[in-house]
Design a protein around this motif. Structure first.
Motif, PDB file in Angstrom:
ATOM      1  N   ILE A  68     -21.631  19.182  19.392  1.00 39.28           N
ATOM      2  CA  ILE A  68     -20.480  20.054  19.186  1.00 39.28           C
ATOM      3  C   ILE A  68     -20.146  20.744  20.508  1.00 39.28           C
ATOM      4  N   VAL A  69     -18.902  20.611  20.925  1.00 46.65           N
ATOM      5  CA  VAL A  69     -18.435  21.321  22.119  1.00 46.65           C
ATOM      6  C   VAL A  69     -17.840  22.643  21.650  1.00 46.65           C
ATOM      7  N   PRO A  70     -18.480  23.770  21.957  1.00 45.35           N
ATOM      8  CA  PRO A  70     -18.031  25.066  21.434  1.00 45.35           C
ATOM      9  C   PRO A  70     -16.743  25.552  22.096  1.00 45.35           C
ATOM     10  N   THR A  71     -15.800  26.010  21.282  1.00 47.06           N
ATOM     11  CA  THR A  71     -14.548  26.557  21.806  1.00 47.06           C
ATOM     12  C   THR A  71     -14.121  27.758  20.984  1.00 47.06           C
ATOM     13  N   GLU A  72     -13.355  28.639  21.606  1.00 43.77           N
ATOM     14  CA  GLU A  72     -12.783  29.799  20.910  1.00 43.77           C
ATOM     15  C   GLU A  72     -11.303  29.596  20.625  1.00 43.77           C
ATOM     16  N   ASP A  73     -10.638  28.818  21.485  1.00 46.94           N
ATOM     17  CA  ASP A  73      -9.195  28.596  21.380  1.00 46.94           C
ATOM     18  C   ASP A  73      -8.947  27.111  21.147  1.00 46.94           C
TER      19      ASP A  73
ATOM     20  N   ALA B  40      -6.352  25.425  21.123  1.00 48.24           N
ATOM     21  CA  ALA B  40      -5.367  24.814  22.013  1.00 48.24           C
ATOM     22  C   ALA B  40      -6.017  24.178  23.237  1.00 48.24           C
ATOM     23  N   LEU B  41      -7.253  24.607  23.538  1.00 44.67           N
ATOM     24  CA  LEU B  41      -7.944  24.106  24.724  1.00 44.67           C
ATOM     25  C   LEU B  41      -9.029  23.084  24.391  1.00 44.67           C
ATOM     26  N   ASN B  42      -9.066  22.613  23.165  1.00 44.58           N
ATOM     27  CA  ASN B  42     -10.134  21.699  22.756  1.00 44.58           C
ATOM     28  C   ASN B  42     -10.203  20.433  23.604  1.00 44.58           C
ATOM     29  N   GLU B  43      -9.052  19.876  23.908  1.00 43.20           N
ATOM     30  CA  GLU B  43      -9.049  18.650  24.713  1.00 43.20           C
ATOM     31  C   GLU B  43      -9.632  18.911  26.100  1.00 43.20           C
ATOM     32  N   TYR B  44      -9.305  20.051  26.687  1.00 38.40           N
ATOM     33  CA  TYR B  44      -9.841  20.411  28.005  1.00 38.40           C
ATOM     34  C   TYR B  44     -11.347  20.639  27.923  1.00 38.40           C
ATOM     35  N   ALA B  45     -11.783  21.226  26.815  1.00 36.12           N
ATOM     36  CA  ALA B  45     -13.217  21.486  26.635  1.00 36.12           C
ATOM     37  C   ALA B  45     -14.002  20.181  26.551  1.00 36.12           C
ATOM     38  N   ILE B  46     -13.486  19.213  25.805  1.00 34.37           N
ATOM     39  CA  ILE B  46     -14.147  17.909  25.699  1.00 34.37           C
ATOM     40  C   ILE B  46     -14.202  17.232  27.065  1.00 34.37           C
ATOM     41  N   ARG B  47     -13.103  17.290  27.788  1.00 34.49           N
ATOM     42  CA  ARG B  47     -13.072  16.665  29.122  1.00 34.49           C
ATOM     43  C   ARG B  47     -14.107  17.302  30.050  1.00 34.49           C
ATOM     44  N   PHE B  48     -14.249  18.615  29.964  1.00 39.09           N
ATOM     45  CA  PHE B  48     -15.221  19.304  30.805  1.00 39.09           C
ATOM     46  C   PHE B  48     -16.638  18.830  30.502  1.00 39.09           C
ATOM     47  N   VAL B  49     -16.981  18.735  29.227  1.00 36.91           N
ATOM     48  CA  VAL B  49     -18.321  18.277  28.852  1.00 36.91           C
ATOM     49  C   VAL B  49     -18.527  16.822  29.250  1.00 36.91           C
ATOM     50  N   ILE B  50     -17.507  16.011  29.132  1.00 38.24           N
ATOM     51  CA  ILE B  50     -17.600  14.619  29.581  1.00 38.24           C
ATOM     52  C   ILE B  50     -17.873  14.562  31.085  1.00 38.24           C
TER      53      ILE B  50
ATOM     54  N   THR C  69      -4.977  29.670  33.769  1.00 36.84           N
ATOM     55  CA  THR C  69      -6.178  29.763  34.595  1.00 36.84           C
ATOM     56  C   THR C  69      -7.195  30.718  33.983  1.00 36.84           C
ATOM     57  N   GLU C  70      -6.715  31.845  33.488  1.00 40.03           N
ATOM     58  CA  GLU C  70      -7.600  32.826  32.856  1.00 40.03           C
ATOM     59  C   GLU C  70      -8.190  32.262  31.556  1.00 40.03           C
ATOM     60  N   GLN C  71      -7.366  31.590  30.763  1.00 38.10           N
ATOM     61  CA  GLN C  71      -7.842  30.977  29.520  1.00 38.10           C
ATOM     62  C   GLN C  71      -8.894  29.901  29.810  1.00 38.10           C
ATOM     63  N   TYR C  72      -8.643  29.135  30.850  1.00 36.85           N
ATOM     64  CA  TYR C  72      -9.560  28.051  31.214  1.00 36.85           C
ATOM     65  C   TYR C  72     -10.904  28.620  31.688  1.00 36.85           C
ATOM     66  N   ARG C  73     -10.835  29.717  32.456  1.00 37.62           N
ATOM     67  CA  ARG C  73     -12.065  30.368  32.932  1.00 37.62           C
ATOM     68  C   ARG C  73     -12.908  30.851  31.758  1.00 37.62           C
ATOM     69  N   LYS C  74     -12.264  31.484  30.799  1.00 31.29           N
ATOM     70  CA  LYS C  74     -12.972  31.976  29.619  1.00 31.29           C
ATOM     71  C   LYS C  74     -13.558  30.814  28.813  1.00 31.29           C
ATOM     72  N   MET C  75     -12.813  29.712  28.742  1.00 32.57           N
ATOM     73  CA  MET C  75     -13.295  28.534  28.021  1.00 32.57           C
ATOM     74  C   MET C  75     -14.569  27.995  28.652  1.00 32.57           C
ATOM     75  N   LEU C  76     -14.588  27.880  29.978  1.00 31.18           N
ATOM     76  CA  LEU C  76     -15.760  27.372  30.677  1.00 31.18           C
ATOM     77  C   LEU C  76     -16.971  28.279  30.469  1.00 31.18           C
ATOM     78  N   GLN C  77     -16.754  29.575  30.546  1.00 28.45           N
ATOM     79  CA  GLN C  77     -17.855  30.529  30.355  1.00 28.45           C
ATOM     80  C   GLN C  77     -18.401  30.460  28.930  1.00 28.45           C
ATOM     81  N   PHE C  78     -17.515  30.281  27.962  1.00 29.74           N
ATOM     82  CA  PHE C  78     -17.940  30.192  26.570  1.00 29.74           C
ATOM     83  C   PHE C  78     -18.779  28.932  26.344  1.00 29.74           C
ATOM     84  N   ILE C  79     -18.320  27.816  26.914  1.00 30.09           N
ATOM     85  CA  ILE C  79     -19.076  26.563  26.788  1.00 30.09           C
ATOM     86  C   ILE C  79     -20.445  26.710  27.442  1.00 30.09           C
TER      87      ILE C  79
END
Length: 254
Positions: free
Chosen positions: A223-228, A230-240, A102-112
């Motif tokens: 480009i979907v920006p990510t720091e981790d 391991a979360l790239n697939e989640y990042a793409i889904r979020f942008v979609i 949950t914490e990793q996902y929150r940081k991912m969303l903020q970074f995007i």
């Protein structure tokens, strides 16, 4: 073709009769993928109760020049599975894994939110709205994302198609069709070079959505920006999901 092989095996298993030799071979390969790199064509043929000639025809049918190329593809696929990062750790209890994720996902969303190129994103959305049909190409994990897009855009009465094979259908060349590639980590650009070249040769407006900022792509790129990684697939889904939400908002104006 690291992801392509898995996609093609699944396509055959989902569309052929279980008594068909192509189904039998695909089923055997998928269940014994780790053994294929060290097995000869004769050993695979014997295990599938088919001839060596049928194995040769099968590997050409799914896009490989020879059995050796096919074995290389199996090795590449297996290496990718080893390298794939796991989100949850076995040694940690479920509650702790959930809290960490949950914490990793929150940081991912903020970074995007901070790093996303909104100009490019708006340009992509406008392009989708302006074309009479959208044609998707994806491999591996990205296929499920394509299916989400197909359902959601279908609900908006936007014609959309998915191509998981060799992009040879003639209607792809219609100038009013937009081509959208989804490549989470950019592997399609490494292992599906022939298909990428074929797509680039088309005159259609073409976009790629990826987390890999280093891929070389002369057409449109989001480009979907990510720091981790391991979360790239989640990042793409979020942008979609963002794209789908914006398309729903714009739909009455179309």
């Amino acid at each position: 073709m690291i992801i392509m092989i898995d996609s093609k095996l699944n396509d055959i298993l989902n569309s052929y009769d279980c008594n068909d030799s192509a189904y039998v071979i695909s089923d055997y390969i998928k269940k014994n993928m780790k053994e294929i790199p060290v097995r000869s064509i004769g050993e695979v043929a014997e295990a599938c109760f088919v001839s060596k000639g049928q194995i040769s025809k099968f590997v050409k049918k799914i896009g490989y020049e020879s059995y050796f190329d096919f074995k290389d593809a199996c090795i590449e696929y297996l290496e990718a599975q080893i390298q794939k990062k796991q989100i949850f750790r076995c040694e940690i209890i479920l509650e702790k894994n959930v809290a960490t994720f949950t914490e990793q996902y929150r940081k991912m969303l903020q970074f995007i939110e901070k790093k996303l190129d909104y100009k490019k994103l708006n340009q992509l959305i406008r392009s989708i709205l302006q074309h009479k049909e959208i044609y998707l190409f994806a491999q591996g994990e990205a296929r499920s994302i394509c299916q989400i897009l197909q359902i959601e855009l279908g609900n908006l009465m936007m014609p959309i198609g998915i191509n998981n094979t060799d992009f040879s259908r003639n209607f792809c060349y219609d100038k009013d069709i937009m081509i959208l590639l989804i490549s989470i980590n950019g592997r399609s650009f490494v292992f599906n070079k022939n298909i990428i070249r074929k797509i680039l040769s088309m005159s259609n407006e073409t976009w790629v959505i990826t987390c890999n900022q280093d891929i070389v792509f002369p057409k449109n790129k989001l480009i979907v920006p990510t720091e981790d990684g391991a979360l790239n697939e989640y990042a793409i889904r979020f942008v979609i999901d963002i794209i789908i939400a914006e398309l729903k908002k714009c739909q009455p104006e179309k």
